[in-house]
Design a protein around this motif. Structure first.
Motif, PDB file in Angstrom:
ATOM      1  N   CYS A 267     -19.355  -2.541  22.315  1.00  0.00           N
ATOM      2  CA  CYS A 267     -18.034  -3.112  22.618  1.00  0.00           C
ATOM      3  C   CYS A 267     -17.841  -3.297  24.117  1.00  0.00           C
ATOM      4  O   CYS A 267     -18.225  -2.430  24.907  1.00  0.00           O
ATOM      5  N   TYR A 268     -17.245  -4.403  24.491  1.00  0.00           N
ATOM      6  CA  TYR A 268     -16.933  -4.701  25.890  1.00  0.00           C
ATOM      7  C   TYR A 268     -15.552  -5.362  25.955  1.00  0.00           C
ATOM      8  O   TYR A 268     -15.049  -5.903  24.961  1.00  0.00           O
TER       9      TYR A 268
ATOM     10  N   TRP B 241      -8.282  -7.228  24.777  1.00  0.00           N
ATOM     11  CA  TRP B 241      -8.795  -6.337  23.752  1.00  0.00           C
ATOM     12  C   TRP B 241     -10.301  -6.144  23.956  1.00  0.00           C
ATOM     13  O   TRP B 241     -10.921  -6.802  24.784  1.00  0.00           O
ATOM     14  N   TRP B 242     -10.845  -5.206  23.201  1.00  0.00           N
ATOM     15  CA  TRP B 242     -12.278  -4.923  23.258  1.00  0.00           C
ATOM     16  C   TRP B 242     -12.944  -5.547  22.046  1.00  0.00           C
ATOM     17  O   TRP B 242     -12.509  -5.344  20.905  1.00  0.00           O
ATOM     18  N   ILE B 243     -13.966  -6.355  22.278  1.00  0.00           N
ATOM     19  CA  ILE B 243     -14.669  -7.007  21.188  1.00  0.00           C
ATOM     20  C   ILE B 243     -16.070  -6.420  21.067  1.00  0.00           C
ATOM     21  O   ILE B 243     -16.585  -5.780  21.990  1.00  0.00           O
ATOM     22  N   SER B 244     -16.700  -6.635  19.931  1.00  0.00           N
ATOM     23  CA  SER B 244     -17.976  -5.978  19.648  1.00  0.00           C
ATOM     24  C   SER B 244     -19.049  -6.981  19.266  1.00  0.00           C
ATOM     25  O   SER B 244     -18.771  -8.046  18.700  1.00  0.00           O
ATOM     26  N   LYS B 245     -20.270  -6.631  19.598  1.00  0.00           N
ATOM     27  CA  LYS B 245     -21.453  -7.321  19.096  1.00  0.00           C
ATOM     28  C   LYS B 245     -22.245  -6.313  18.268  1.00  0.00           C
ATOM     29  O   LYS B 245     -22.313  -5.131  18.621  1.00  0.00           O
ATOM     30  N   HIS B 246     -22.837  -6.777  17.185  1.00  0.00           N
ATOM     31  CA  HIS B 246     -23.475  -5.879  16.231  1.00  0.00           C
ATOM     32  C   HIS B 246     -24.991  -5.879  16.356  1.00  0.00           C
ATOM     33  O   HIS B 246     -25.613  -6.921  16.579  1.00  0.00           O
ATOM     34  N   ILE B 247     -25.552  -4.687  16.211  1.00  0.00           N
ATOM     35  CA  ILE B 247     -26.990  -4.513  16.016  1.00  0.00           C
ATOM     36  C   ILE B 247     -27.169  -4.004  14.593  1.00  0.00           C
ATOM     37  O   ILE B 247     -26.712  -2.906  14.258  1.00  0.00           O
ATOM     38  N   LYS B 248     -27.823  -4.809  13.735  1.00  0.00           N
ATOM     39  CA  LYS B 248     -27.919  -4.475  12.312  1.00  0.00           C
ATOM     40  C   LYS B 248     -29.340  -4.089  11.896  1.00  0.00           C
ATOM     41  O   LYS B 248     -29.573  -2.984  11.418  1.00  0.00           O
TER      42      LYS B 248
ATOM     43  N   LYS C 293     -25.239 -10.822  27.657  1.00  0.00           N
ATOM     44  CA  LYS C 293     -25.107 -11.998  28.520  1.00  0.00           C
ATOM     45  C   LYS C 293     -23.648 -12.270  28.856  1.00  0.00           C
ATOM     46  O   LYS C 293     -23.347 -12.885  29.884  1.00  0.00           O
ATOM     47  N   GLU C 294     -22.735 -11.779  28.001  1.00  0.00           N
ATOM     48  CA  GLU C 294     -21.310 -11.958  28.271  1.00  0.00           C
ATOM     49  C   GLU C 294     -20.870 -11.229  29.539  1.00  0.00           C
ATOM     50  O   GLU C 294     -19.874 -11.603  30.146  1.00  0.00           O
ATOM     51  N   LEU C 295     -21.605 -10.178  29.916  1.00  0.00           N
ATOM     52  CA  LEU C 295     -21.284  -9.421  31.122  1.00  0.00           C
ATOM     53  C   LEU C 295     -22.265  -9.710  32.258  1.00  0.00           C
ATOM     54  O   LEU C 295     -22.289  -8.999  33.264  1.00  0.00           O
TER      55      LEU C 295
ATOM     56  N   VAL D  88      -9.523  -2.350  19.624  1.00  0.00           N
ATOM     57  CA  VAL D  88     -10.966  -2.584  19.577  1.00  0.00           C
ATOM     58  C   VAL D  88     -11.288  -3.289  18.264  1.00  0.00           C
ATOM     59  O   VAL D  88     -10.927  -2.807  17.190  1.00  0.00           O
ATOM     60  N   LEU D  89     -11.953  -4.422  18.353  1.00  0.00           N
ATOM     61  CA  LEU D  89     -12.335  -5.179  17.155  1.00  0.00           C
ATOM     62  C   LEU D  89     -13.743  -4.766  16.742  1.00  0.00           C
ATOM     63  O   LEU D  89     -14.735  -5.376  17.151  1.00  0.00           O
ATOM     64  N   LEU D  90     -13.830  -3.730  15.905  1.00  0.00           N
ATOM     65  CA  LEU D  90     -15.137  -3.224  15.487  1.00  0.00           C
ATOM     66  C   LEU D  90     -15.787  -4.104  14.420  1.00  0.00           C
ATOM     67  O   LEU D  90     -17.001  -4.231  14.359  1.00  0.00           O
ATOM     68  N   ARG D  91     -14.991  -4.636  13.526  1.00  0.00           N
ATOM     69  CA  ARG D  91     -15.480  -5.495  12.431  1.00  0.00           C
ATOM     70  C   ARG D  91     -16.489  -4.747  11.546  1.00  0.00           C
ATOM     71  O   ARG D  91     -17.580  -5.216  11.282  1.00  0.00           O
ATOM     72  N   ILE D  92     -16.084  -3.567  11.069  1.00  0.00           N
ATOM     73  CA  ILE D  92     -16.932  -2.792  10.171  1.00  0.00           C
ATOM     74  C   ILE D  92     -16.148  -2.464   8.906  1.00  0.00           C
ATOM     75  O   ILE D  92     -14.919  -2.465   8.904  1.00  0.00           O
ATOM     76  N   ASN D  93     -16.863  -2.194   7.817  1.00  0.00           N
ATOM     77  CA  ASN D  93     -16.213  -1.903   6.535  1.00  0.00           C
ATOM     78  C   ASN D  93     -16.489  -0.479   6.049  1.00  0.00           C
ATOM     79  O   ASN D  93     -16.274  -0.175   4.876  1.00  0.00           O
TER      80      ASN D  93
END
Length: 375
Positions: free
Chosen positions: A129-130, A137-144, A180-182, A97-102
């Motif tokens: 993540c979807y 793999w599972w990729i993520s979109k962020h809500i900030k 929209k990706e899904l 899973v590509l979370l991309r968080i620190n």
């Protein structure tokens, strides 16, 4: 069925648990970097069956998708993994899973359709993540924005396209999360009067001066409830978001909330026992009842020295023999629905806590034993 079924799973605190579809297996995070899968034996007790080893820091949250039979875990190592069972090897295989968080991942939940999941974190953002079949793999979109602190809890709306988020900035928020990706095609509702793009803030509620520990939509999705560290219980109706009904309790803070029906929910936390609250159609909240029945006094005359020290260690008993009168002997950290009626109302729920204990509560038996209990 008895009022409750108890089992001491560990002597370490339990940070999260989830059942599979037929309740024969249970996934538990026991405050270590490993996640345990327990299997029910012939006696009805859950015994350790498998260990999921991939995280290098403490696992903070787990969830089990009952329909697709996939487990998701997240932890302090800033990672999440989706575990899929391989029948040929009889092993659970982790998916990237590509979370991309620190910062540490703190909370994870599958969506109702199980085609995505949401991960809260200390990075002041929410990862939705979807699965990407092209890269496996599972990729993520962020809500900030406008999240300004660590996310402690997340819940999906029954329609699969809205998210409620509770965080340490004393706020409870509702976001649009259609992807929209899904090729999502959400419909308008009281929460989303007009179609909104991913990450749009739809509602924001102030939780006075407390971290929001638990949040959940009602079964129909029309009500939203949350509990906070200021010892408050809060409910708002989507049709009248300007009015938030709040009860400031005189007990220790609640940590988790679970809707039993559209008119009642159960909460539990640092007081070690679950309470029921009732809600009228407008969203007004009233206290219902304490669900933990006081245990009868027992004698310790026949206890061995070893048993006495074990009681001191995990049963909250002091040298004078004073004993807690609650089933859980430390804070309850999570509530889960165990079984549901055909109308989706909860007929049994489970609780786990910092005492390492699992308790399954039967609603029908509780209603018979507690006078004036309304669910």
């Amino acid at each position: 069925m008895s009022i409750n079924i108890q089992q001491q799973l560990f002597f370490e605190p339990i940070s999260g648990h989830a059942f599979n579809a037929d309740l024969t297996q249970l996934v538990v995070s026991d405050s270590s970097q490993n996640t345990k899968i327990l299997k029910k034996d012939a006696s009805g007790k859950y015994k350790e069956h498998k260990t999921l080893m991939q995280h290098i820091e403490r696992v903070t949250s787990v969830d089990w998708a009952p329909k697709s039979n996939r487990i998701v875990t997240c932890g302090g190592d800033r990672n999440a993994y989706v575990w899929t069972y391989d029948e040929k090897s009889d092993e659970w295989k982790p998916g990237l899973v590509l979370l991309r968080i620190n910062r540490a991942a703190t909370y994870v939940r599958w969506s109702p359709k199980e085609d995505r999941f949401a991960v809260g974190s200390g990075a002041r953002l929410l990862s939705v993540c979807y699965f990407d079949p092209g890269n496996n793999w599972w990729i993520s979109k962020h809500i900030k924005k406008p999240i300004r602190s660590t996310i402690l809890c997340v819940d999906w709306h029954p329609n699969n396209y809205l998210l409620a988020v509770g965080s340490c900035d004393f706020k409870c928020r509702v976001f649009a999360s259609a992807l929209k990706e899904l090729q999502d095609q959400p419909e308008t509702s009281d929460w989303m009067p007009k179609l909104s793009k991913f990450g749009t803030l739809l509602a924001e509620f102030d939780s006075n001066s407390g971290w929001v520990h638990g949040v959940q939509f009602s079964l129909s999705g029309g009500l939203l409830g949350w509990v906070a560290h200021d010892c408050s219980v809060n409910v708002v109706n989507a049709a009248n978001q300007a009015k938030v009904y709040t009860i400031l309790t005189n007990i220790l803070p609640y940590m988790s909330l679970l809707w039993l029906s559209d008119s009642s929910f159960v909460v539990a936390g640092h007081s070690n026992y679950p309470d029921v609250y009732n809600v009228d159609p407008s969203g007004q909240v009233k206290y219902g009842a304490k669900l933990d029945v006081k245990k009868s006094a027992s004698t310790d005359d026949n206890l061995s020295a070893r048993a006495r020290f074990q009681k001191l260690d995990y049963q909250g008993t002091d040298e004078a023999g004073t004993q807690l009168d609650t089933i859980h002997l430390n804070a309850v950290t999570e509530l889960r629905a165990v079984s549901r009626a055909p109308d989706n109302t909860v007929t049994a729920f489970s609780s786990t806590g910092k005492d390492g204990k699992l308790v399954i509560w039967d609603i029908k038996a509780l209603c018979k034993s507690i006078a004036n209990l309304k669910i």
